[in-house]
Design an enzyme around this catalytic site. Sequence first.
Site, PDB file in Angstrom:
ATOM      1  N   LEU A  48      -3.920 -46.987   6.180  1.00 11.19           N
ATOM      2  CA  LEU A  48      -5.404 -46.352   5.947  1.00 11.19           C
ATOM      3  C   LEU A  48      -5.830 -47.043   4.631  1.00 11.19           C
ATOM      4  O   LEU A  48      -4.992 -47.365   3.525  1.00 11.19           O
ATOM      5  CB  LEU A  48      -5.611 -44.980   5.522  1.00 11.19           C
ATOM      6  CG  LEU A  48      -6.971 -44.201   5.628  1.00 11.19           C
ATOM      7  CD1 LEU A  48      -7.264 -44.524   7.346  1.00 11.19           C
ATOM      8  CD2 LEU A  48      -6.795 -42.488   5.751  1.00 11.19           C
ATOM      9  N   ASP A  49      -6.966 -47.758   4.622  1.00  5.92           N
ATOM     10  CA  ASP A  49      -7.330 -48.693   3.224  1.00  5.92           C
ATOM     11  C   ASP A  49      -7.257 -47.724   2.136  1.00  5.92           C
ATOM     12  O   ASP A  49      -7.729 -46.618   2.081  1.00  5.92           O
ATOM     13  CB  ASP A  49      -8.715 -49.398   3.603  1.00  5.92           C
ATOM     14  CG  ASP A  49      -8.703 -50.237   4.641  1.00  5.92           C
ATOM     15  OD1 ASP A  49      -7.629 -50.727   4.846  1.00  5.92           O
ATOM     16  OD2 ASP A  49      -9.869 -50.653   5.153  1.00  5.92           O
TER      17      ASP A  49
END
Length: 201
Positions: A48-49
């Site tokens: 997940l960024d």
Amino acid sequence: MIEILKETARYLVCVKPIGIAAQGTQAEAMPQLLSEQLGCDIFPVHRLDQTVGGVMVFAKTTQAMGQGQMQKTYLAVLTGCPAERAGTLEDLLFHDRAKNKTYVVRRQRGGVKQARLHYEILAEQDGLSLARIRLETGRTHQIRVQFASRGLPLLGDGKYGSRDNRCTCALWSYRLSFPDGKGEAAFEAQPPARFPWTVFF
């Protein structure tokens, strides 16, 4: 303290705060923070960024969970609104590691991967739209670049064309589901009560 939605002997599901790295060895990354909080080893299962928050699953053993079985649903605030209120986006994507940026390309070649997602517009307000997105593929920056390439950058996502700096990239991991041996385990978390989510919630 990181919010834990469920913990078993094999895995845990939590809500990743915006701005915290999902993986890595630094002390402020999610695996180390969770390990310190729970007193056990933690292993990343998916990405997940850093600018994105929401539901994530981590393994507690080195026997990795099957990421391909996960269903991931996101919420995003788009600049503008698609002509179609629901649809499927399909593209060929190339990720430039040196620039850490993904591009839509026209032809298949080395390093190019197919990307596919489904979206539905839930609401519109003040030139913005709230989209619910279900990924079929999990390419780097996929949601961000697929919408940006259509003139609909995610609000606050300067890397992909947003000129609004009132927030960081308006993307939230809203729902995650996967088979856990007893059926489907599903978890949801609402986005934080701050701009731009407060425009819609």
